[in-house]
Design a protein around this motif. Structure first.
Motif, short mmCIF file in Angstrom:
data_model
loop_
_atom_site.label_atom_id
_atom_site.label_comp_id
_atom_site.label_asym_id
_atom_site.label_seq_id
_atom_site.Cartn_x
_atom_site.Cartn_y
_atom_site.Cartn_z
N VAL A 193 0.84 -1.20 0.00
CA VAL A 193 0.00 0.00 0.00
C VAL A 193 0.88 1.26 0.00
CG1 VAL A 193 -1.65 1.34 1.37
CG2 VAL A 193 -2.03 -1.10 0.99
N VAL A 194 1.92 1.27 0.82
CA VAL A 194 2.82 2.42 0.86
C VAL A 194 3.55 2.58 -0.46
CG1 VAL A 194 4.92 3.31 1.95
CG2 VAL A 194 3.09 2.39 3.35
N PHE A 195 4.02 1.48 -1.02
CA PHE A 195 4.71 1.54 -2.32
C PHE A 195 3.77 2.06 -3.40
CE2 PHE A 195 5.69 -0.46 -6.41
CZ PHE A 195 6.91 0.15 -6.66
N ALA A 196 2.54 1.58 -3.42
CA ALA A 196 1.58 2.04 -4.42
C ALA A 196 1.28 3.53 -4.25
CB ALA A 196 0.30 1.22 -4.34
N GLY A 197 1.16 3.98 -3.01
CA GLY A 197 0.95 5.40 -2.77
C GLY A 197 2.12 6.23 -3.27
N TYR A 198 3.31 5.76 -3.03
CA TYR A 198 4.51 6.45 -3.53
C TYR A 198 4.54 6.46 -5.04
CZ TYR A 198 9.43 7.66 -4.17
OH TYR A 198 10.60 8.25 -4.56
N GLU A 199 4.16 5.36 -5.64
CA GLU A 199 4.12 5.26 -7.10
C GLU A 199 3.09 6.23 -7.68
OE1 GLU A 199 5.78 3.17 -10.49
OE2 GLU A 199 6.38 3.39 -8.42
N ILE A 200 1.94 6.34 -7.05
CA ILE A 200 0.91 7.29 -7.49
C ILE A 200 1.45 8.72 -7.39
CG2 ILE A 200 -1.34 8.28 -6.90
CD1 ILE A 200 -2.17 5.40 -6.10
N TYR A 201 2.14 9.01 -6.29
CA TYR A 201 2.74 10.33 -6.13
C TYR A 201 3.74 10.60 -7.25
CZ TYR A 201 6.15 13.73 -4.47
OH TYR A 201 7.00 14.79 -4.39
N LEU A 202 4.63 9.66 -7.54
CA LEU A 202 5.63 9.86 -8.59
C LEU A 202 4.98 10.07 -9.95
CD1 LEU A 202 8.43 7.28 -7.71
CD2 LEU A 202 8.49 9.76 -7.47
N ILE A 203 3.94 9.30 -10.25
CA ILE A 203 3.28 9.42 -11.55
C ILE A 203 2.60 10.78 -11.68
CG2 ILE A 203 1.34 8.54 -12.92
CD1 ILE A 203 2.13 5.73 -11.92
N ASN A 204 1.94 11.23 -10.62
CA ASN A 204 1.19 12.48 -10.70
C ASN A 204 2.07 13.72 -10.57
OD1 ASN A 204 -1.32 11.28 -11.07
ND2 ASN A 204 -1.63 11.03 -8.88
N GLU A 205 3.10 13.67 -9.77
CA GLU A 205 3.91 14.86 -9.53
C GLU A 205 5.14 14.95 -10.42
OE1 GLU A 205 3.14 17.38 -7.47
OE2 GLU A 205 1.24 16.35 -7.05
N ASN A 249 5.77 12.74 -13.18
CA ASN A 249 5.56 12.11 -14.48
C ASN A 249 6.49 10.92 -14.72
OD1 ASN A 249 3.40 12.71 -15.98
ND2 ASN A 249 4.39 14.26 -17.25
N SER A 250 6.87 10.24 -13.65
CA SER A 250 7.67 9.03 -13.76
C SER A 250 7.31 8.15 -12.58
CB SER A 250 9.16 9.36 -13.74
OG SER A 250 9.54 9.83 -12.47
N GLY A 251 7.78 6.94 -12.61
CA GLY A 251 7.51 6.01 -11.52
C GLY A 251 8.52 4.89 -11.55
N VAL A 252 8.53 4.10 -10.50
CA VAL A 252 9.48 2.99 -10.41
C VAL A 252 9.14 1.91 -11.44
CG1 VAL A 252 10.40 1.22 -8.88
CG2 VAL A 252 9.89 3.48 -7.98
#
Length: 97
Positions: free
Chosen positions: A29-41, A43-46
């Motif tokens: 859940v924490v990883f997914a939240g971080y991934e959502i943050y990276l995608i939205n803020e 424009n990239s993600g792990v």
């Protein structure tokens, strides 16, 4: 008399495997939240380059929540047993008038 029976408190028999599943679920859940943050803020993600569907973090978050459910069911079951024990104990200790 049925009030003379000895009440035994419920025992905490929490499974370590379910606790481990809960920890893994929280990490997802924490990883997914971080991934959502990276995608939205940013424009990239792990994992962006590995998945073409942009909503994959929500699936990861859902899987994490599903992994946490069995442990929480066990905790809530123990909570109900303790509340029932407290109710029976209060009923047993109530004075007869």
């Amino acid at each position: 008399m049925s009030q003379d029976k000895q009440l035994t408190p419920p025992t905490a028999n929490i499974s370590m495997w379910l606790l481990l599943l809960d920890i893994v679920g929280m990490a997802l859940v924490v990883f997914a939240g971080y991934e959502i943050y990276l995608i939205n803020e940013k424009n990239s993600g792990v994992l962006v380059e590995h998945f073409s569907w942009p909503h994959y973090p929500w699936i990861i978050m859902g899987i994490g929540v599903l992994l946490m459910i069995p442990f929480h069911k066990q905790v809530f079951s123990l909570f109900r047993q303790v509340k029932q024990y407290q109710k029976e104990l209060a009923k047993k200790n109530r004075p007869d008038f």
